[in-house]
Scaffold this motif. Structure first.
Motif, PDB file in Angstrom:
ATOM      1  N   UNK A  41      48.686  34.424  40.021  1.00 19.63           N
ATOM      2  CA  UNK A  41      47.676  35.438  40.290  1.00 19.63           C
ATOM      3  C   UNK A  41      48.276  36.492  41.213  1.00 19.63           C
ATOM      4  N   UNK A  42      47.963  37.756  40.951  1.00 23.69           N
ATOM      5  CA  UNK A  42      48.441  38.856  41.789  1.00 23.69           C
ATOM      6  C   UNK A  42      47.902  38.678  43.206  1.00 23.69           C
ATOM      7  N   UNK A  43      48.700  39.019  44.211  1.00 23.45           N
ATOM      8  CA  UNK A  43      48.251  38.846  45.603  1.00 23.45           C
ATOM      9  C   UNK A  43      46.965  39.606  45.952  1.00 23.45           C
ATOM     10  N   UNK A  44      46.624  40.624  45.199  1.00 23.42           N
ATOM     11  CA  UNK A  44      45.393  41.369  45.498  1.00 23.42           C
ATOM     12  C   UNK A  44      44.132  40.586  45.124  1.00 23.42           C
ATOM     13  N   UNK A  45      44.284  39.552  44.307  1.00 24.99           N
ATOM     14  CA  UNK A  45      43.132  38.719  43.950  1.00 24.99           C
ATOM     15  C   UNK A  45      42.899  37.738  45.099  1.00 24.99           C
ATOM     16  N   UNK A  46      41.670  37.695  45.630  1.00 22.18           N
ATOM     17  CA  UNK A  46      41.428  36.849  46.810  1.00 22.18           C
ATOM     18  C   UNK A  46      41.429  35.348  46.542  1.00 22.18           C
ATOM     19  N   UNK A  47      41.455  34.918  45.301  1.00 15.83           N
ATOM     20  CA  UNK A  47      41.394  33.487  44.974  1.00 15.83           C
ATOM     21  C   UNK A  47      42.727  32.807  45.276  1.00 15.83           C
ATOM     22  N   UNK A  48      42.652  31.635  45.872  1.00 15.61           N
ATOM     23  CA  UNK A  48      43.854  30.852  46.197  1.00 15.61           C
ATOM     24  C   UNK A  48      43.912  29.531  45.436  1.00 15.61           C
ATOM     25  N   UNK A  49      42.815  29.143  44.786  1.00 16.08           N
ATOM     26  CA  UNK A  49      42.771  27.919  43.997  1.00 16.08           C
ATOM     27  C   UNK A  49      42.156  28.242  42.633  1.00 16.08           C
TER      28      UNK A  49
ATOM     29  N   UNK B 251      33.953  34.994  37.343  1.00 18.20           N
ATOM     30  CA  UNK B 251      32.537  35.036  36.967  1.00 18.20           C
ATOM     31  C   UNK B 251      31.791  36.122  37.748  1.00 18.20           C
ATOM     32  N   UNK B 252      32.172  36.324  38.997  1.00 20.13           N
ATOM     33  CA  UNK B 252      31.508  37.330  39.834  1.00 20.13           C
ATOM     34  C   UNK B 252      31.980  38.747  39.502  1.00 20.13           C
ATOM     35  N   UNK B 253      33.109  38.880  38.806  1.00 19.76           N
ATOM     36  CA  UNK B 253      33.685  40.186  38.482  1.00 19.76           C
ATOM     37  C   UNK B 253      33.988  40.306  36.990  1.00 19.76           C
ATOM     38  N   UNK B 254      32.963  40.256  36.136  1.00 19.64           N
ATOM     39  CA  UNK B 254      33.222  40.302  34.689  1.00 19.64           C
ATOM     40  C   UNK B 254      33.886  41.611  34.273  1.00 19.64           C
ATOM     41  N   UNK B 255      34.872  41.472  33.368  1.00 22.08           N
ATOM     42  CA  UNK B 255      35.567  42.642  32.839  1.00 22.08           C
ATOM     43  C   UNK B 255      36.616  43.230  33.762  1.00 22.08           C
ATOM     44  N   UNK B 256      36.846  42.644  34.906  1.00 23.97           N
ATOM     45  CA  UNK B 256      37.806  43.198  35.867  1.00 23.97           C
ATOM     46  C   UNK B 256      39.118  42.412  35.921  1.00 23.97           C
ATOM     47  N   UNK B 257      39.237  41.364  35.139  1.00 22.75           N
ATOM     48  CA  UNK B 257      40.442  40.533  35.188  1.00 22.75           C
ATOM     49  C   UNK B 257      41.168  40.644  33.856  1.00 22.75           C
ATOM     50  N   UNK B 258      42.469  40.878  33.914  1.00 18.47           N
ATOM     51  CA  UNK B 258      43.315  40.878  32.721  1.00 18.47           C
ATOM     52  C   UNK B 258      44.119  39.586  32.714  1.00 18.47           C
TER      53      UNK B 258
END
Length: 177
Positions: A135-143, A152-159
């Protein structure tokens, strides 16, 4: 009750006594006695095909019979799988199974001409490939659970990049019916 038990015992005893008289063809035979087809449900030159060809060569050398690799790509592996399901269950038509088959069972359940879990029997695991999620470092998810919640909270924003319907785990299988 006692008669029934006695009758069952006599049937079993007669069957056991007749075993040595059974035709010698019923005893274990050498395998294989003719060429074996290994169906690869993918196009030639991919990872699964290369693994099948290496395995086929190795088996041919050790067992003294050709293991012929037959590519049957198409319909998300269902064409190759159906070819093995329709073949006699004698061990002479084998299928290289990948996770695609498990996925197809859930996606096409009512449209398949076979029941994968009932009609195919695993023989041996061939290889395993680890999967890594980056995952790119700009994505706040770590797991992974955090990433799923973020997606799920950001539909259409993830490639997402994927090599496609690939085989992380591959099995050699035979028809069961």
């Amino acid at each position: 009750m006692l008669k029934l038990l006695r009758r069952n015992f006599l049937h079993l005893a007669a069957g056991a006594a007749a075993l040595p008289a059974v035709s010698r063809f019923a005893w274990a035979q050498a395998y294989p006695t003719r060429p074996v087809r290994v169906i690869v449900p993918f196009a030639p030159a991919g990872t699964t095909d290369i693994a099948a060809r290496l395995m086929g060569q190795w088996l041919s050398e050790r067992l003294g019979q050709p293991f012929v690799i037959e590519n049957r790509p198409g319909a998300s592996t269902t064409i190759g799988t159906e070819a093995v399901v329709r073949a006699p269950p004698d061990g002479y038509a084998l299928l290289l199974v990948t996770t695609s088959s498990a996925i197809n069972t859930t996606l096409f359940e009512s449209k398949l001409n076979y029941n994968f879990l009932h009609d195919i029997v695993p023989i041996a695991g061939i290889f395993r490939v680890p999967n890594v999620m980056v995952v790119h470092p700009s994505v706040p998810a770590k797991t992974v659970p955090e990433f799923i919640a973020y997606a799920k909270a950001n539909p259409g924003k993830i490639n997402v990049e994927s090599p496609g319907a690939g085989p992380p785990v591959t099995w050699l299988a035979n028809c069961s019916s």
